[in-house]
Write a protein that holds these residues in place. Structure first.
Motif, PDB file in Angstrom:
ATOM      1  N   ARG A  56       0.884  -1.254  -0.032  1.00 20.25           N
ATOM      2  CA  ARG A  56       0.098  -0.140  -0.049  1.00 20.25           C
ATOM      3  C   ARG A  56       0.887   1.154  -0.003  1.00 20.25           C
ATOM      4  O   ARG A  56       0.524   2.193  -0.599  1.00 20.25           O
ATOM      5  N   ARG A  57       1.915   1.220   0.869  1.00 24.28           N
ATOM      6  CA  ARG A  57       2.745   2.527   0.876  1.00 24.28           C
ATOM      7  C   ARG A  57       3.519   2.619  -0.320  1.00 24.28           C
ATOM      8  O   ARG A  57       3.492   3.670  -0.958  1.00 24.28           O
ATOM      9  N   ALA A  58       3.698   1.566  -1.247  1.00 26.76           N
ATOM     10  CA  ALA A  58       4.655   1.748  -2.367  1.00 26.76           C
ATOM     11  C   ALA A  58       3.586   2.340  -3.495  1.00 26.76           C
ATOM     12  O   ALA A  58       3.860   3.192  -4.320  1.00 26.76           O
ATOM     13  N   ARG A  59       2.415   1.579  -3.618  1.00 22.41           N
ATOM     14  CA  ARG A  59       1.417   2.392  -4.397  1.00 22.41           C
ATOM     15  C   ARG A  59       0.942   3.435  -4.432  1.00 22.41           C
ATOM     16  O   ARG A  59       0.948   4.251  -5.333  1.00 22.41           O
ATOM     17  N   ALA A  60       0.797   3.932  -2.980  1.00 25.14           N
ATOM     18  CA  ALA A  60       0.145   5.197  -2.738  1.00 25.14           C
ATOM     19  C   ALA A  60       1.188   6.257  -3.290  1.00 25.14           C
ATOM     20  O   ALA A  60       0.821   7.159  -3.924  1.00 25.14           O
ATOM     21  N   LEU A  83       5.504  11.957   1.232  1.00 22.76           N
ATOM     22  CA  LEU A  83       5.770  11.019   0.173  1.00 22.76           C
ATOM     23  C   LEU A  83       6.999  10.865   0.151  1.00 22.76           C
ATOM     24  O   LEU A  83       7.511   9.743  -0.207  1.00 22.76           O
ATOM     25  N   TRP A  84       8.018  11.703   0.422  1.00 23.00           N
ATOM     26  CA  TRP A  84       9.391  11.542   0.468  1.00 23.00           C
ATOM     27  C   TRP A  84       9.849  10.771   1.659  1.00 23.00           C
ATOM     28  O   TRP A  84      10.851   9.920   1.436  1.00 23.00           O
ATOM     29  N   GLU A  85       9.273  10.586   2.402  1.00 23.99           N
ATOM     30  CA  GLU A  85       9.455   9.593   3.603  1.00 23.99           C
ATOM     31  C   GLU A  85       9.523   8.460   3.179  1.00 23.99           C
ATOM     32  O   GLU A  85      10.483   7.326   3.565  1.00 23.99           O
ATOM     33  N   VAL A  86       8.655   8.021   2.275  1.00 29.24           N
ATOM     34  CA  VAL A  86       8.648   6.708   1.574  1.00 29.24           C
ATOM     35  C   VAL A  86       9.724   6.105   0.888  1.00 29.24           C
ATOM     36  O   VAL A  86      10.292   5.217   0.831  1.00 29.24           O
ATOM     37  N   THR A  87      10.604   7.297   0.488  1.00 30.88           N
ATOM     38  CA  THR A  87      12.125   6.871  -0.201  1.00 30.88           C
ATOM     39  C   THR A  87      12.928   6.347   0.600  1.00 30.88           C
ATOM     40  O   THR A  87      14.082   5.931   0.575  1.00 30.88           O
ATOM     41  N   LYS A  88      12.663   6.727   1.994  1.00 30.79           N
ATOM     42  CA  LYS A  88      13.596   6.209   3.113  1.00 30.79           C
ATOM     43  C   LYS A  88      13.200   4.967   3.900  1.00 30.79           C
ATOM     44  O   LYS A  88      13.740   4.534   4.784  1.00 30.79           O
ATOM     45  N   LYS A  91      11.970  -1.110   4.052  1.00 31.96           N
ATOM     46  CA  LYS A  91      11.603  -2.135   3.021  1.00 31.96           C
ATOM     47  C   LYS A  91      12.349  -1.557   1.769  1.00 31.96           C
ATOM     48  O   LYS A  91      11.703  -0.569   0.935  1.00 31.96           O
ATOM     49  N   PHE A  92      13.385  -1.861   1.269  1.00 31.22           N
ATOM     50  CA  PHE A  92      14.069  -1.183   0.429  1.00 31.22           C
ATOM     51  C   PHE A  92      13.578  -1.022  -0.995  1.00 31.22           C
ATOM     52  O   PHE A  92      13.337  -0.114  -1.812  1.00 31.22           O
ATOM     53  N   VAL A  93      12.742  -2.417  -1.144  1.00 27.90           N
ATOM     54  CA  VAL A  93      12.113  -2.447  -2.600  1.00 27.90           C
ATOM     55  C   VAL A  93      10.896  -1.253  -2.546  1.00 27.90           C
ATOM     56  O   VAL A  93      10.678  -0.474  -3.762  1.00 27.90           O
ATOM     57  N   THR A  94      10.162  -1.094  -1.573  1.00 29.77           N
ATOM     58  CA  THR A  94       9.349   0.080  -1.506  1.00 29.77           C
ATOM     59  C   THR A  94      10.071   1.245  -1.698  1.00 29.77           C
ATOM     60  O   THR A  94       9.406   2.188  -2.329  1.00 29.77           O
ATOM     61  N   ALA A  95      10.904   1.719  -0.989  1.00 27.56           N
ATOM     62  CA  ALA A  95      11.761   2.811  -1.002  1.00 27.56           C
ATOM     63  C   ALA A  95      12.121   3.085  -2.456  1.00 27.56           C
ATOM     64  O   ALA A  95      11.862   4.064  -3.026  1.00 27.56           O
TER      65      ALA A  95
END
Length: 181
Positions: A56-60, A83-88, A91-95
């Motif tokens: 969900r995080r990656a899709r969002a 949104l930028w926080e998800v780059t950190k 789970k590296f694949v999500t980032a």
């Protein structure tokens, strides 16, 4: 939002992974153009950025990056740090999926582009202590190239070249430069 698009969002939660993937691809394709339904899903997607489910995080993150062009109220200027926080992400694949999509925010307008570039410059210069920092840097350079290809702003090319010059390891400098060939 039409019923077909609603069904794609519903199908993201389907048990069948193929149904989920098909829905994801349709939504990603839809966000390549301006849409009139961005605010119907915006808040839900913002909530998903911190969901316990990494899918969900990656899709969002990927959807919001694409929807930035469909944001006349410029909500992205406020929501971008989340949104930028998800780059950190841990789970590296999500980032990585997020990093590979986030350049699209720069298509939304000058303010959004400047904000994105500032975040990317800072991250590139300070990512050296991160796990997989060379991949992170490479993905950001590729994102800058994609943004440049879309809007042909010479300033973006200059930023990318300056960042590549910061790389001390010749092997990685060459790899980053290869994204601009």
């Amino acid at each position: 939002m039409d019923s077909i698009m609603k069904s794609y969002f519903e199908n993201l939660e389907a048990k069948d992974k193929n149904v989920q993937l098909e829905a994801f691809q349709h939504i990603m394709n839809a966000t390549k153009e301006k849409v009139d339904w961005s605010y119907e899903v915006w808040d839900q997607l913002i909530d998903w950025l911190t969901d316990s489910d990494n899918h969900r995080r990656a899709r969002a993150a990927q959807f919001l990056a694409g929807l930035a062009i469909s944001d006349p109220e410029k909500k992205m200027l406020h929501d971008f740090p989340m949104l930028w926080e998800v780059t950190k992400e841990s789970k590296f694949v999500t980032a990585r999926h997020t990093i590979q999509s986030i350049w699209k925010v720069g298509l939304a307008g000058k303010e959004q582009r400047e904000m994105l570039l500032n975040y990317m410059i800072d991250r590139f210069k300070n990512a050296i202590d991160e796990k997989h920092y060379t991949l992170i840097r490479y993905d950001m350079i590729v994102g800058l190239k994609k943004l440049y290809d879309e809007i042909k702003d010479e300033h973006i090319r200059e930023i990318a070249m300056d960042l590549i010059e910061c790389e001390e390891d010749n092997k990685y400098r060459k790899k980053y430069l290869s994204a601009w060939k």
